[in-house]
Design a protein around this motif. Sequence first.
Motif, PDB file in Angstrom:
ATOM      1  N   ARG A  18      -0.002 -50.757  10.273  1.00  0.00           N
ATOM      2  CA  ARG A  18       0.282 -50.100  11.543  1.00  0.00           C
ATOM      3  C   ARG A  18       1.450 -49.129  11.395  1.00  0.00           C
ATOM      4  O   ARG A  18       1.381 -47.982  11.851  1.00  0.00           O
ATOM      5  CB  ARG A  18       0.600 -51.133  12.620  1.00  0.00           C
ATOM      6  CG  ARG A  18       0.980 -50.506  13.952  1.00  0.00           C
ATOM      7  CD  ARG A  18       1.275 -51.515  15.011  1.00  0.00           C
ATOM      8  NE  ARG A  18       2.297 -52.449  14.547  1.00  0.00           N
ATOM      9  CZ  ARG A  18       2.630 -53.561  15.178  1.00  0.00           C
ATOM     10  NH1 ARG A  18       2.009 -53.915  16.273  1.00  0.00           N
ATOM     11  NH2 ARG A  18       3.577 -54.348  14.706  1.00  0.00           N
ATOM     12  N   LEU A  21       0.351 -46.077   9.390  1.00  0.00           N
ATOM     13  CA  LEU A  21      -0.508 -45.183  10.168  1.00  0.00           C
ATOM     14  C   LEU A  21       0.297 -44.399  11.202  1.00  0.00           C
ATOM     15  O   LEU A  21       0.040 -43.218  11.431  1.00  0.00           O
ATOM     16  CB  LEU A  21      -1.623 -45.977  10.845  1.00  0.00           C
ATOM     17  CG  LEU A  21      -2.724 -46.482   9.923  1.00  0.00           C
ATOM     18  CD1 LEU A  21      -3.632 -47.458  10.658  1.00  0.00           C
ATOM     19  CD2 LEU A  21      -3.531 -45.322   9.352  1.00  0.00           C
ATOM     20  N   ARG A  22       1.279 -45.045  11.820  1.00  0.00           N
ATOM     21  CA  ARG A  22       2.134 -44.338  12.785  1.00  0.00           C
ATOM     22  C   ARG A  22       2.901 -43.205  12.098  1.00  0.00           C
ATOM     23  O   ARG A  22       3.025 -42.107  12.642  1.00  0.00           O
ATOM     24  CB  ARG A  22       3.105 -45.298  13.448  1.00  0.00           C
ATOM     25  CG  ARG A  22       2.464 -46.172  14.487  1.00  0.00           C
ATOM     26  CD  ARG A  22       3.466 -47.081  15.142  1.00  0.00           C
ATOM     27  NE  ARG A  22       2.839 -47.872  16.191  1.00  0.00           N
ATOM     28  CZ  ARG A  22       3.428 -48.873  16.793  1.00  0.00           C
ATOM     29  NH1 ARG A  22       4.662 -49.213  16.476  1.00  0.00           N
ATOM     30  NH2 ARG A  22       2.795 -49.545  17.727  1.00  0.00           N
ATOM     31  N   THR A  46      -7.286 -41.002  12.008  1.00  0.00           N
ATOM     32  CA  THR A  46      -6.097 -41.826  11.799  1.00  0.00           C
ATOM     33  C   THR A  46      -5.717 -42.545  13.089  1.00  0.00           C
ATOM     34  O   THR A  46      -5.327 -43.718  13.067  1.00  0.00           O
ATOM     35  CB  THR A  46      -4.927 -40.960  11.298  1.00  0.00           C
ATOM     36  OG1 THR A  46      -5.353 -40.245  10.145  1.00  0.00           O
ATOM     37  CG2 THR A  46      -3.729 -41.805  10.949  1.00  0.00           C
ATOM     38  N   LYS A  47      -5.841 -41.868  14.208  1.00  0.00           N
ATOM     39  CA  LYS A  47      -5.553 -42.512  15.492  1.00  0.00           C
ATOM     40  C   LYS A  47      -6.526 -43.653  15.763  1.00  0.00           C
ATOM     41  O   LYS A  47      -6.145 -44.697  16.294  1.00  0.00           O
ATOM     42  CB  LYS A  47      -5.614 -41.490  16.625  1.00  0.00           C
ATOM     43  CG  LYS A  47      -4.424 -40.570  16.674  1.00  0.00           C
ATOM     44  CD  LYS A  47      -4.531 -39.612  17.841  1.00  0.00           C
ATOM     45  CE  LYS A  47      -3.328 -38.700  17.935  1.00  0.00           C
ATOM     46  NZ  LYS A  47      -3.437 -37.775  19.087  1.00  0.00           N
ATOM     47  N   ASP A  49      -8.035 -45.463  13.454  1.00  0.00           N
ATOM     48  CA  ASP A  49      -7.652 -46.547  12.556  1.00  0.00           C
ATOM     49  C   ASP A  49      -6.470 -47.318  13.125  1.00  0.00           C
ATOM     50  O   ASP A  49      -6.432 -48.554  13.065  1.00  0.00           O
ATOM     51  CB  ASP A  49      -7.303 -46.009  11.169  1.00  0.00           C
ATOM     52  CG  ASP A  49      -8.519 -45.591  10.373  1.00  0.00           C
ATOM     53  OD1 ASP A  49      -9.650 -45.996  10.739  1.00  0.00           O
ATOM     54  OD2 ASP A  49      -8.344 -44.839   9.387  1.00  0.00           O
ATOM     55  N   LEU A  50      -5.503 -46.605  13.679  1.00  0.00           N
ATOM     56  CA  LEU A  50      -4.347 -47.251  14.297  1.00  0.00           C
ATOM     57  C   LEU A  50      -4.798 -48.123  15.469  1.00  0.00           C
ATOM     58  O   LEU A  50      -4.329 -49.254  15.625  1.00  0.00           O
ATOM     59  CB  LEU A  50      -3.327 -46.211  14.762  1.00  0.00           C
ATOM     60  CG  LEU A  50      -2.104 -46.753  15.488  1.00  0.00           C
ATOM     61  CD1 LEU A  50      -1.297 -47.677  14.577  1.00  0.00           C
ATOM     62  CD2 LEU A  50      -1.229 -45.616  15.988  1.00  0.00           C
ATOM     63  N   GLU A  54      -4.176 -52.167  15.809  1.00  0.00           N
ATOM     64  CA  GLU A  54      -3.466 -52.740  16.952  1.00  0.00           C
ATOM     65  C   GLU A  54      -4.350 -53.715  17.724  1.00  0.00           C
ATOM     66  O   GLU A  54      -3.880 -54.737  18.221  1.00  0.00           O
ATOM     67  CB  GLU A  54      -2.943 -51.633  17.858  1.00  0.00           C
ATOM     68  CG  GLU A  54      -1.781 -50.896  17.235  1.00  0.00           C
ATOM     69  CD  GLU A  54      -1.187 -49.822  18.134  1.00  0.00           C
ATOM     70  OE1 GLU A  54      -1.817 -49.452  19.140  1.00  0.00           O
ATOM     71  OE2 GLU A  54      -0.086 -49.367  17.800  1.00  0.00           O
TER      72      GLU A  54
END
Length: 67
Positions: A18, A21-22, A46-47, A49-50, A54
């Motif tokens: 996490r 990715l951020r 990517t968003k 995947d995040l 989460e």
Amino acid sequence: MEAKQLRELSDDDLAQKRNALREQIGHLNLKRATNRLENPMSLKATKRDLARVETLLREKALRSKKG
């Protein structure tokens, strides 16, 4: 990354994923702002995947809280 692969990771690994990715989203946003982002879909992927990471962290937290 697929949800199956993510489900196999531990809580600590998911937390590290996490954070990575951020950080990656921050870099991609900076590249987009300076018009150097070659593939705009990479930011969207990517968003997603995040969001998957989460969601899995939240599911695991609820399961451990429940019983």
